[in-house]
Design a protein around this motif. Structure first.
Motif, mmCIF file in Angstrom:
data_model
loop_
_atom_site.group_PDB
_atom_site.id
_atom_site.type_symbol
_atom_site.label_atom_id
_atom_site.label_comp_id
_atom_site.label_asym_id
_atom_site.label_seq_id
_atom_site.Cartn_x
_atom_site.Cartn_y
_atom_site.Cartn_z
ATOM 1 N N LYS A 7 0.976 -1.582 -0.155
ATOM 2 C CA LYS A 7 -0.057 -0.460 -0.242
ATOM 3 C C LYS A 7 0.868 1.171 -0.029
ATOM 4 N N PRO A 8 0.531 2.529 -0.613
ATOM 5 C CA PRO A 8 1.733 3.376 -0.767
ATOM 6 C C PRO A 8 2.009 4.246 0.545
ATOM 7 N N ASP A 9 1.240 4.047 1.710
ATOM 8 C CA ASP A 9 1.727 4.572 3.148
ATOM 9 C C ASP A 9 3.212 3.282 3.682
ATOM 10 N N ALA A 10 2.823 2.041 3.213
ATOM 11 C CA ALA A 10 4.200 1.163 4.122
ATOM 12 C C ALA A 10 5.147 1.602 2.385
ATOM 13 N N GLN A 11 4.410 0.960 0.895
ATOM 14 C CA GLN A 11 5.702 1.245 0.050
ATOM 15 C C GLN A 11 6.416 2.643 0.571
ATOM 16 N N ASN A 12 6.032 3.798 0.874
ATOM 17 C CA ASN A 12 6.969 4.902 1.124
ATOM 18 C C ASN A 12 7.682 4.428 2.567
ATOM 19 N N CYS A 45 8.391 1.259 3.872
ATOM 20 C CA CYS A 45 9.775 0.562 3.675
ATOM 21 C C CYS A 45 10.904 1.178 2.231
ATOM 22 N N LEU A 46 10.519 2.242 1.394
ATOM 23 C CA LEU A 46 12.064 3.018 0.676
ATOM 24 C C LEU A 46 12.546 3.396 2.458
ATOM 25 N N LYS A 47 11.748 4.113 2.391
ATOM 26 C CA LYS A 47 12.596 5.220 3.477
ATOM 27 C C LYS A 47 13.885 3.753 4.501
ATOM 28 N N PHE A 48 12.852 2.870 4.896
ATOM 29 C CA PHE A 48 13.475 2.305 5.801
ATOM 30 C C PHE A 48 14.708 1.254 5.261
ATOM 31 N N LEU A 49 14.489 1.166 3.913
ATOM 32 C CA LEU A 49 15.779 0.944 3.246
ATOM 33 C C LEU A 49 16.911 1.973 3.107
ATOM 34 N N ARG A 50 16.405 2.834 2.881
ATOM 35 C CA ARG A 50 17.408 4.181 2.803
ATOM 36 C C ARG A 50 18.224 4.094 4.414
ATOM 37 N N LEU A 51 17.322 4.877 5.117
ATOM 38 C CA LEU A 51 18.250 4.190 6.739
ATOM 39 C C LEU A 51 19.605 3.616 6.771
ATOM 40 N N LEU A 70 24.124 -1.023 6.759
ATOM 41 C CA LEU A 70 23.708 -2.643 6.911
ATOM 42 C C LEU A 70 23.507 -2.602 5.302
ATOM 43 N N ASN A 71 23.594 -4.323 4.999
ATOM 44 C CA ASN A 71 23.084 -4.953 3.770
ATOM 45 C C ASN A 71 22.382 -5.229 3.496
ATOM 46 N N ILE A 72 21.171 -5.079 3.039
ATOM 47 C CA ILE A 72 20.140 -5.952 3.441
ATOM 48 C C ILE A 72 19.140 -5.685 1.853
ATOM 49 N N LYS A 73 18.268 -6.804 2.131
ATOM 50 C CA LYS A 73 17.493 -7.250 0.899
ATOM 51 C C LYS A 73 15.763 -7.559 1.356
ATOM 52 N N ILE A 74 14.881 -7.284 0.818
ATOM 53 C CA ILE A 74 13.592 -7.350 0.625
ATOM 54 C C ILE A 74 13.312 -8.416 0.092
ATOM 55 N N ILE A 75 12.616 -10.072 0.904
ATOM 56 C CA ILE A 75 12.628 -10.563 0.131
ATOM 57 C C ILE A 75 11.028 -11.538 -0.007
ATOM 58 N N GLN A 76 10.392 -10.393 0.941
ATOM 59 C CA GLN A 76 8.670 -10.252 0.738
ATOM 60 C C GLN A 76 8.116 -9.638 0.786
ATOM 61 N N THR A 77 6.704 -8.683 0.371
ATOM 62 C CA THR A 77 6.340 -8.182 -0.062
ATOM 63 C C THR A 77 4.660 -8.682 0.532
ATOM 64 N N LEU A 78 4.073 -8.656 -0.073
ATOM 65 C CA LEU A 78 2.091 -8.848 -0.346
ATOM 66 C C LEU A 78 1.799 -10.176 -0.749
ATOM 67 N N ARG A 79 1.317 -10.875 0.411
ATOM 68 C CA ARG A 79 0.613 -12.321 -0.319
ATOM 69 C C ARG A 79 -0.778 -12.650 -0.230
ATOM 70 N N ASP A 80 -1.235 -13.835 -0.939
ATOM 71 C CA ASP A 80 -2.471 -14.355 -0.680
ATOM 72 C C ASP A 80 -2.994 -15.027 0.316
ATOM 73 N N ALA A 85 3.041 -4.621 5.382
ATOM 74 C CA ALA A 85 4.249 -5.662 6.087
ATOM 75 C C ALA A 85 5.248 -5.860 4.606
ATOM 76 N N TRP A 86 6.542 -6.464 5.345
ATOM 77 C CA TRP A 86 7.592 -6.827 4.683
ATOM 78 C C TRP A 86 8.322 -6.744 5.343
ATOM 79 N N ASP A 87 9.168 -8.724 4.749
ATOM 80 C CA ASP A 87 10.186 -9.039 5.191
ATOM 81 C C ASP A 87 11.886 -8.288 4.456
#
Length: 128
Positions: free
Chosen positions: A11-16, A18-24, A30-40, A76-78
């Protein structure tokens, strides 16, 4: 089955957030990677079955139907810590704590602090 790794599927708020989180996290070294976002529900239930009716260890308390994950709503994301070779480093607890503390400081909920520890899980609590 929906098993997304795309930040754009949040969702837009979560996208924003997540992107801020990645930047910080990057700014903190930290060397990180998003491995999961949306699930059904189907994929969430597949994860729920691990360690119960399917091989593996238990990774979630959310069955996808009665008890839904924030992943299912796009809130949510992982994110995982990577080692110097770009492999997931599940054993670097200090780096997961550092990542969790960045998220908490942003106003996120960090699975690191759940009673059922979920090292890589982050979710929005509302606007961040």
């Amino acid at each position: 089955m929906i098993d997304s790794r795309k930040v754009e599927d949040l969702k837009p708020d979560a996208q924003n957030a997540c992107l801020k989180f990645l930047r910080l996290c990057t700014e903190a070294g930290l060397n990180i990677k998003i491995i999961q976002t949306l699930r059904d529900a189907e994929y969430q239930h597949h994860l729920y079955e691990q360690g119960r009716t399917a091989p593996g260890k238990i990774v979630t308390k959310c069955d996808g139907y009665k008890n839904k994950s924030r992943h299912q709503s796009g809130e949510a994301w992982d994110a995982v810590v990577l080692d110097d070779d770009g492999n997931i480093d599940w054993d670097n607890i200090s780096q997961y704590k550092k990542m969790a503390d960045i998220g908490v400081k942003m106003g996120l909920t960090a699975g690191f602090y759940f009673s059922f520890r979920d090292l890589d899980h982050f979710e929005v609590k509302g606007k961040v």
